[in-house]
Design a protein around this motif. Structure first.
Motif, short mmCIF file in Angstrom:
data_model
loop_
_atom_site.label_atom_id
_atom_site.label_comp_id
_atom_site.label_asym_id
_atom_site.label_seq_id
_atom_site.Cartn_x
_atom_site.Cartn_y
_atom_site.Cartn_z
N LEU A 23 0.55 -1.43 0.07
CA LEU A 23 -0.08 0.02 -0.09
C LEU A 23 0.94 1.61 0.13
CD1 LEU A 23 -3.07 -1.13 2.62
CD2 LEU A 23 -3.20 -0.18 0.29
N ARG A 24 1.57 1.72 0.80
CA ARG A 24 2.93 2.18 0.46
C ARG A 24 3.38 2.86 -0.52
NH1 ARG A 24 5.33 1.30 7.22
NH2 ARG A 24 3.37 1.90 8.20
N ALA A 25 3.72 1.77 -1.12
CA ALA A 25 4.59 1.76 -2.07
C ALA A 25 3.88 2.24 -3.45
CB ALA A 25 4.73 0.64 -2.62
N ALA A 26 2.23 2.41 -3.20
CA ALA A 26 0.93 2.52 -3.73
C ALA A 26 0.75 4.22 -3.80
CB ALA A 26 0.26 1.85 -4.09
N GLY A 27 1.30 4.61 -2.63
CA GLY A 27 1.07 5.84 -2.55
C GLY A 27 0.34 6.53 -0.99
#
Length: 79
Positions: A23-27
């Motif tokens: 999720l964090r990698a997707a912003g």
């Protein structure tokens, strides 16, 4: 103050962290909640109701869609 919404619950810390990382990698501004309680309570995450992933309310629907896609569509195997 930003209101957080739970979008996923797991009994496994590693699963919660892997999904949070995606999720964090997707912003998304994803956070793991309840892990410390699960690790310090007899009975672990089952006794505390699980480890939750939370995101700001404004990101809830999009983040849940991403998680559902990750869980329902495993990566294809190489031939």
């Amino acid at each position: 103050m930003v209101q957080l919404k739970s979008i996923f619950m797991s009994f496994l810390g590693i699963e919660a962290h892997m999904i949070t990382a995606r999720l964090r990698a997707a912003g998304f501004q994803a956070t793991v909640m309840g892990e410390l309680a699960a690790l310090s309570t007899e009975g672990g995450s089952l006794a505390t109701g699980g480890i939750r992933i939370q995101v700001p309310a404004a990101e809830q629907e999009e983040a849940r869609t991403l998680v559902d896609g990750l869980l329902n569509h495993p990566p294809e195997e190489d031939s």
